[in-house]
Structure formats: structure tokens, C-alpha cells
Enzyme design. Structure first.
Site, PDB file in Angstrom:
ATOM      1  N   ILE A   1      -3.578 -11.645  16.869  1.00 34.70           N
ATOM      2  CA  ILE A   1      -4.476 -11.630  18.026  1.00 34.70           C
ATOM      3  C   ILE A   1      -5.888 -11.383  17.500  1.00 34.70           C
ATOM      4  O   ILE A   1      -6.167 -10.346  16.919  1.00 34.70           O
ATOM      5  CB  ILE A   1      -4.080 -10.529  19.027  1.00 34.70           C
ATOM      6  CG1 ILE A   1      -2.627 -10.713  19.479  1.00 34.70           C
ATOM      7  CG2 ILE A   1      -5.019 -10.542  20.225  1.00 34.70           C
ATOM      8  CD1 ILE A   1      -2.080  -9.543  20.297  1.00 34.70           C
TER       9      ILE A   1
ATOM     10  N   HIS B   1       0.815  -1.223   0.000  1.00 38.29           N
ATOM     11  CA  HIS B   1       0.000   0.000   0.000  1.00 38.29           C
ATOM     12  C   HIS B   1       0.848   1.273   0.000  1.00 38.29           C
ATOM     13  O   HIS B   1       0.359   2.340   0.356  1.00 38.29           O
ATOM     14  CB  HIS B   1      -0.960  -0.016   1.203  1.00 38.29           C
ATOM     15  CG  HIS B   1      -1.917  -1.161   1.173  1.00 38.29           C
ATOM     16  ND1 HIS B   1      -2.294  -1.866   2.301  1.00 38.29           N
ATOM     17  CD2 HIS B   1      -2.569  -1.745   0.129  1.00 38.29           C
ATOM     18  CE1 HIS B   1      -3.136  -2.825   1.954  1.00 38.29           C
ATOM     19  NE2 HIS B   1      -3.310  -2.775   0.644  1.00 38.29           N
TER      20      HIS B   1
END
Length: 292
Positions: free
Chosen positions: A267, A141
Site C-alpha cells: 500500500i 535483520h
């Protein structure tokens, strides 16, 4: 490795348990069996360097505020949108540009030096992999440390642009309330109203960070290049990404099609959980340094 010894900044890291020895062993096996590892990283690898992300439960931007990042079309179309963006970016830049790589970035750099890591693709625009010394890498990006002109393509370093901002706005001051991902801070529209934005020094065109804003697409050349690197790889590790953004997710789909083993270290849930060979719920900077 001075960076890895400093304690990580966990303000933007979701709560999680310490790595389970069995999981460490599983990831160790995965990495040991890989000869040409393709690694994709996301915002969750940089949160331990003190940079907030968008989607983490409880601590990401979307969980903390109702703010959304600037859209590509709005930035290109609206001078006031650009003024607001650059005013916030100007205030946030000194802190954002000073963030340093953490243990996870350094481990991936070391794997590259050892010939274990074939290619690294990061969805992050924070330059932390570059600062860590990674070279076999694609910034999917782009990177906030570069700015270019939408009209003529002229490039300038973001640090240089900061000096132009300072020269144009000698008396302008604004107190930020809260940091956002990608070098942004929160300002009111009122605060941004008198901020002066320079035009391209070559042609007077619109200056934009060399990053893919929301609503924009990654170039076909870059996508093809990354597919070629994946084609040469024998396994895929996703570190710190929920893979919610299609521009990164497409490579996981390609890896699945090639029947490559895929390990995820993140996570919270990801889009790949149902087809990954291995899913680990740990901090990247805590688990990766345990792999030899």
C-alpha cells in the site's frame, strides 16, 4: 487455518481499496509463471497482525510521532540509552510476543510447502513467519525473540530475559502510552530511570537483541547467502515493503540486474515502482489468499 479466519487488526494498516479482479488475475499469472519464487517481506505484512510500522502514510510511527528508533552506536555507547531501551521493551514484550501470524504469513508458508516459494527473506524482526511455519527463510535483520552478549556472544531467549528483568525489578511499574514497532512502547525518561538491566550471565557483558539496529549493518555472510538464494530464483515478489532501507533494496537491484520479473504488493509507493513488472496497492492478507 484458524488464524486466517480471525478478522485482521487494521488499526495500523493504511486505507486502500479492495483488490481489483484484474490485479488478482495479473498476480495469479505472475505466481503461476514462477517456478522458484524469491519473496521479500517488510513491515506491511505484519501490520494486519496489529504491529505498527515506521513509514506507512498516516498510521506509521513517523507519521504519528516525532520518535525515532534507537541507533546502534547509542545503544552500545550509553548505559542510560540501554536502560531506556530495555525498560520500554520490558513493558512492550508481553503484548509484542503474543502477536500471531495473519493470512498473508500462512499463504507464504503454504507456497513453501507446495514447492512454489524457493526462499523467503523478511526484513521483520517479529518472528511471525517462524510462528506461521516458514522454514526456507532468512531473517535479514535478526529477531527480537533472541538476545545475545556483545562481548562473548552467549545467546538467551528473550522470554528468559523477561524473567531476569522481573526478578531484578520486583516493584518497578510503568504505564506505557502508545505502542511502537519492534516491541517498543513509549515511556518517559523519568519512568525508565530506576529500571535495572541484567548483564550477561556468562561474562558480565552487554546484552543486545539479536536484531540489526538502525545505523548497524547486516553481516557479509548473511548478505552473500541471500544473494545465492536469489541467484537460484526465477522471479521476485516484494510484499509489504516500501524498500526504503538499502539492506533490502540491494536484492531488488540484483534481481533487476538479472532481469528477473519483479512484482510488488504494497500500500503506497515503493523504491522499485519504476522498474517492477507489476505493482499492486492492496493489503497482503487480503490479496495473497486469493492466489491459487
Amino acid at each position: 487455518h484458524s488464524v486466517s479466519r480471525t478478522s485482521p487488526n487494521l488499526a495500523f494498516v493504511p486505507a486502500c481499496l479492495p483488490p481489483d479482479p484484474g490485479e488478482v488475475e495479473e498476480l495469479q499469472c505472475f505466481v503461476s509463471n514462477s517456478k522458484r519464487l524469491f519473496v521479500m517481506t517488510g513491515a506491511g505484512i505484519s501490520t494486519e497482525s496489529g504491529i505498527p510500522d515506521y513509514r506507512s502514510e498516516g498510521v506509521g510511527l513517523y507519521a504519528r510521532t516525532d520518535r525515532r528508533p534507537v541507533q546502534h552506536a547509542e545503544f552500545v555507547r550509553s548505559a542510560s540509552a540501554r536502560q531506556r531501551y530495555w525498560a520500554r521493551n520490558f513493558v512492550g514484550w508481553p503484548q509484542f510476543s503474543s502477536h500471531q501470524p495473519n493470512a498473508a504469513h500462512l499463504v507464504l508458508r503454504d507456497w513453501e510447502k507446495l514447492g512454489k516459494l524457493h526462499w523467503l527473506v523478511t526484513q521483520n524482526v517479529d518472528a511471525l513467519h517462524t510462528k506461521a511455519g516458514s522454514q526456507r527463510m532468512t531473517e535479514l535483520h535478526g529477531c527480537t525473540h533472541r538476545v545475545f552478549c556483545l562481548a562473548c556472544g552467549d545467546q538467551i531467549l528473550r522470554s528468559e530475559l523477561q524473567k531476569h528483568f522481573e526478578a531484578l525489578n520486583p516493584t518497578w511499574k510503568a504505564e506505557a502510552f502508545g505502542a511502537a514497532p519492534d516491541g517498543d512502547v513509549f515511556l518517559t525518561d523519568e519512568q525508565a530511570r530506576n529500571f535495572q538491566v541484567p548483564a550477561c550471565r556468562k561474562c558480565g557483558g552487554i546484552l543486545k537483541p539479536d536484531v540489526t539496529f538502525f545505523g548497524d549493518t547486516v553481516s557479509r555472510e548473511k548478505v552473500n547467502f541471500v544473494h545465492q538464494r536469489l541467484e537460484e530464483s526465477d522471479s521476485m515478489l516484494v510484499a509489504g515493503s516500501s524498500m526504503q532501507v538499502y539492506s533490502g533494496y540491494r536484492f531488488a537491484l540484483a534481481a533487476r540486474e538479472k532481469k528477473l520479473p519483479i512484482a510488488i504488493l504494497n500500500i503506497g509507493p515503493t523504491r522499485l515502482d519504476h522498474f517492477a513488472s507489476l505493482k499492486l496497492n492492496s493489503r497482503c492478507g487480503e490479496l495473497l489468499p486469493l492466489i491459487v
